[in-house]
Design an enzyme around this catalytic site. Structure first.
Site, PDB file in Angstrom:
ATOM      1  N   HIS A  61      -6.116 -22.802  14.796  1.00 28.58           N
ATOM      2  CA  HIS A  61      -4.954 -24.228  14.069  1.00 28.58           C
ATOM      3  C   HIS A  61      -4.565 -24.192  12.659  1.00 28.58           C
ATOM      4  O   HIS A  61      -4.628 -24.662  11.895  1.00 28.58           O
ATOM      5  CB  HIS A  61      -5.741 -25.445  13.962  1.00 28.58           C
ATOM      6  N   TYR A  88      -3.993 -34.690   3.112  1.00 30.80           N
ATOM      7  CA  TYR A  88      -4.597 -33.579   3.157  1.00 30.80           C
ATOM      8  C   TYR A  88      -5.740 -33.312   2.284  1.00 30.80           C
ATOM      9  O   TYR A  88      -6.657 -32.778   2.237  1.00 30.80           O
ATOM     10  CB  TYR A  88      -3.624 -32.110   2.976  1.00 30.80           C
ATOM     11  N   GLU A 137     -21.250 -34.250  25.109  1.00 33.73           N
ATOM     12  CA  GLU A 137     -21.043 -35.252  26.408  1.00 33.73           C
ATOM     13  C   GLU A 137     -20.224 -34.888  27.572  1.00 33.73           C
ATOM     14  O   GLU A 137     -20.064 -33.419  27.042  1.00 33.73           O
ATOM     15  CB  GLU A 137     -19.791 -36.219  25.776  1.00 33.73           C
ATOM     16  N   ASN A 192     -10.783 -25.306  14.836  1.00 36.54           N
ATOM     17  CA  ASN A 192     -10.997 -25.987  13.531  1.00 36.54           C
ATOM     18  C   ASN A 192     -10.557 -25.143  12.158  1.00 36.54           C
ATOM     19  O   ASN A 192     -10.870 -23.771  12.728  1.00 36.54           O
ATOM     20  CB  ASN A 192     -13.072 -25.713  13.266  1.00 36.54           C
ATOM     21  N   CYS A 214       9.031 -18.338  -6.886  1.00 39.95           N
ATOM     22  CA  CYS A 214      10.887 -19.050  -5.571  1.00 39.95           C
ATOM     23  C   CYS A 214      10.961 -20.717  -5.679  1.00 39.95           C
ATOM     24  O   CYS A 214      11.690 -21.499  -6.232  1.00 39.95           O
ATOM     25  CB  CYS A 214      10.353 -18.416  -4.533  1.00 39.95           C
TER      26      CYS A 214
HETATM   27  P1  OAD Z   1     -12.609 -33.817  19.794  1.00 38.05           P
HETATM   28  O1  OAD Z   1     -12.804 -34.008  18.077  1.00 38.05           O
HETATM   29  O2  OAD Z   1     -10.996 -33.294  20.873  1.00 38.05           O
HETATM   30  O3  OAD Z   1     -13.585 -32.976  20.420  1.00 38.05           O
HETATM   31  C1  OAD Z   1     -14.484 -32.996  19.734  1.00 38.05           C
HETATM   32  C2  OAD Z   1     -16.071 -32.603  20.791  1.00 38.05           C
HETATM   33  O4  OAD Z   1     -17.179 -32.489  20.267  1.00 38.05           O
HETATM   34  C3  OAD Z   1     -15.990 -33.462  21.628  1.00 38.05           C
HETATM   35  O5  OAD Z   1     -15.861 -33.312  23.116  1.00 38.05           O
HETATM   36  C4  OAD Z   1     -17.107 -34.311  21.810  1.00 38.05           C
HETATM   37  O6  OAD Z   1     -18.472 -34.775  22.690  1.00 38.05           O
HETATM   38  C5  OAD Z   1     -18.179 -33.281  20.643  1.00 38.05           C
HETATM   39  N1  OAD Z   1     -19.462 -32.780  19.840  1.00 38.05           N
HETATM   40  C6  OAD Z   1     -19.499 -34.195  19.240  1.00 38.05           C
HETATM   41  N2  OAD Z   1     -20.785 -34.331  18.524  1.00 38.05           N
HETATM   42  C7  OAD Z   1     -21.091 -32.564  18.644  1.00 38.05           C
HETATM   43  C8  OAD Z   1     -22.308 -31.912  18.615  1.00 38.05           C
HETATM   44  N3  OAD Z   1     -22.986 -32.330  18.244  1.00 38.05           N
HETATM   45  N4  OAD Z   1     -22.673 -31.021  19.608  1.00 38.05           N
HETATM   46  C9  OAD Z   1     -21.741 -30.404  20.772  1.00 38.05           C
HETATM   47  N5  OAD Z   1     -20.737 -31.304  20.709  1.00 38.05           N
HETATM   48  C10 OAD Z   1     -20.394 -31.985  20.222  1.00 38.05           C
HETATM   49  O7  OAD Z   1     -12.432 -31.538  18.524  1.00 38.05           O
HETATM   50  P2  OAD Z   1     -11.276 -30.952  19.627  1.00 38.05           P
HETATM   51  O8  OAD Z   1     -11.557 -30.516  20.735  1.00 38.05           O
HETATM   52  O9  OAD Z   1     -11.782 -29.713  18.475  1.00 38.05           O
HETATM   53  O10 OAD Z   1      -5.948 -30.239  16.842  1.00 38.05           O
HETATM   54  O11 OAD Z   1      -9.538 -30.948  19.576  1.00 38.05           O
HETATM   55  C11 OAD Z   1      -8.983 -30.285  19.709  1.00 38.05           C
HETATM   56  C12 OAD Z   1      -7.695 -29.964  18.469  1.00 38.05           C
HETATM   57  O12 OAD Z   1      -7.924 -31.819  18.841  1.00 38.05           O
HETATM   58  C13 OAD Z   1      -8.099 -30.362  17.150  1.00 38.05           C
HETATM   59  O13 OAD Z   1      -8.238 -28.587  16.703  1.00 38.05           O
HETATM   60  C14 OAD Z   1      -6.400 -30.578  16.373  1.00 38.05           C
HETATM   61  C15 OAD Z   1      -7.237 -31.907  17.263  1.00 38.05           C
HETATM   62  O14 OAD Z   1      -6.057 -32.975  17.354  1.00 38.05           O
HETATM   63  C16 OAD Z   1      -5.102 -29.899  15.441  1.00 38.05           C
HETATM   64  O15 OAD Z   1      -5.001 -30.790  14.420  1.00 38.05           O
HETATM   65  C17 OAD Z   1      -3.222 -29.055  15.826  1.00 38.05           C
END
Ligand code: OAD
Length: 262
Positions: free
Chosen positions: A122, A66, A236, A105, A171
């Site tokens: 999250h 982190y 995508e 995010n 604590c």
């Molecule tokens: P992902 O990394 O799974 O997906 C990101 C998405 O953004 C993909 O579908 C890409 O195609 C799209 N993308 C990339 N660049 C882009 C752009 N410039 N404009 C539009 N789209 C774009 O991310 P999340 O769906 O947010 O959880 O993932 C969900 C959760 O899974 C996260 O919050 C995290 C992760 O594991 C935890 O940490 C608990």
């Protein structure tokens, strides 16, 4: 398609939005999945470091991860996608309409751009929580403690309990990042808020998320079955596309300003 979306946006009285890592991709924060993503840190799968089991075994390693992410995110600025969403919120508010933003995010860039009604499903990388008393506070310190000052050599560092950040409420408990780890439950009030937004809105936008992680990924179906129009904006094709009335493929930072210019 854009014109029909514009007229839909104009007549909507409640717009709800779900965002994911793709919204911050143009701020140079790597996504978890898809092109340009990064799911490895020092040869560890992120899912293996951001989880309660890793914390139990080696909290120093988790904080090292982190600390690295805080350093990486610390100088990142919001982009045109964040700005377009903040501007849309303001515009709808001025028209006495409702806007709510649900984000997966943890980077807080929506707030930096000026968004107000935000539910962080999250958590936030800029908040810490005491493992003993539960106190939550803002913390922008990088490194998180002096022990995490040195650049990681790629070798395995061994951090001791004394190296970890401690609660200042008296604590002396160890602080952890106030984020939801893989395998942990989301806050009930946050998830209720997200479901309420999906149920009550008349336009639901899914932006920059792979829609693979529950429960966020089911929100589009809830919105749709509650009668809302739905749109997906993503670089995508995603699994959410087939639940969408509108699909726009491309960069959020390019598409959103145009989509919201009504
Ligand atoms: P992902 O990394 O799974 O997906 C990101 C998405 O953004 C993909 O579908 C890409 O195609 C799209 N993308 C990339 N660049 C882009 C752009 N410039 N404009 C539009 N789209 C774009 O991310 P999340 O769906 O947010 O959880 O993932 C969900 C959760 O899974 C996260 O919050 C995290 C992760 O594991 C935890 O940490 C608990």
């Amino acid at each position: 398609m854009k014109e029909i979306f514009h007229s839909q946006l104009k007549k909507s009285r409640y717009v709800a939005v779900l965002t994911g890592a793709g919204v911050s991709a143009e701020s140079n924060i790597p996504t978890f999945r898809g092109s340009g993503s990064n799911s490895l840190w020092k040869n560890h799968e992120v899912t293996q470091v951001a989880c309660p089991q890793a914390w139990e075994k080696d909290p120093g390693l988790v904080w090292e991860f982190y600390n690295y992410r805080r350093k990486m995110m610390g100088d990142k600025k919001f982009n045109l996608a964040h700005k377009a969403l903040a501007d849309l919120e303001k515009k709808l508010q001025d028209q006495q309409k409702t806007f709510s933003l649900i984000t997966q995010n943890i980077d807080d860039l929506h707030f930096d751009a000026g968004s107000k009604n935000v539910t962080r499903l999250h958590g936030s990388i800029w908040m810490v929580r005491c493992c003993k008393c539960g106190y939550v506070e803002k913390n922008r310190e990088v490194p998180i403690t002096n022990a995490f000052n040195q650049e990681s050599s790629g070798e395995k560092n061994h951090y001791k309990v004394e190296d970890l950040p401690k609660c200042k409420q008296g604590c002396d408990g160890i602080l952890r990042p106030n984020v939801v780890w893989f395998g942990e439950s989301l806050s009930k009030s946050n998830i209720n808020q997200a479901f309420l937004s999906a149920q009550n809105c008349d336009l639901f936008l899914v932006i920059g998320t792979s829609s693979l992680v529950q429960p966020a990924s089911s929100l589009i179906q809830i919105a749709k079955s509650s009668g809302a129009k739905t749109a997906v904006i993503n670089l995508e094709e995603t699994v959410a596309d087939h639940d969408a009335d509108f699909v726009f493929h491309g960069k959020a930072g390019e598409i959103l300003p145009e989509l919201f210019s009504v």
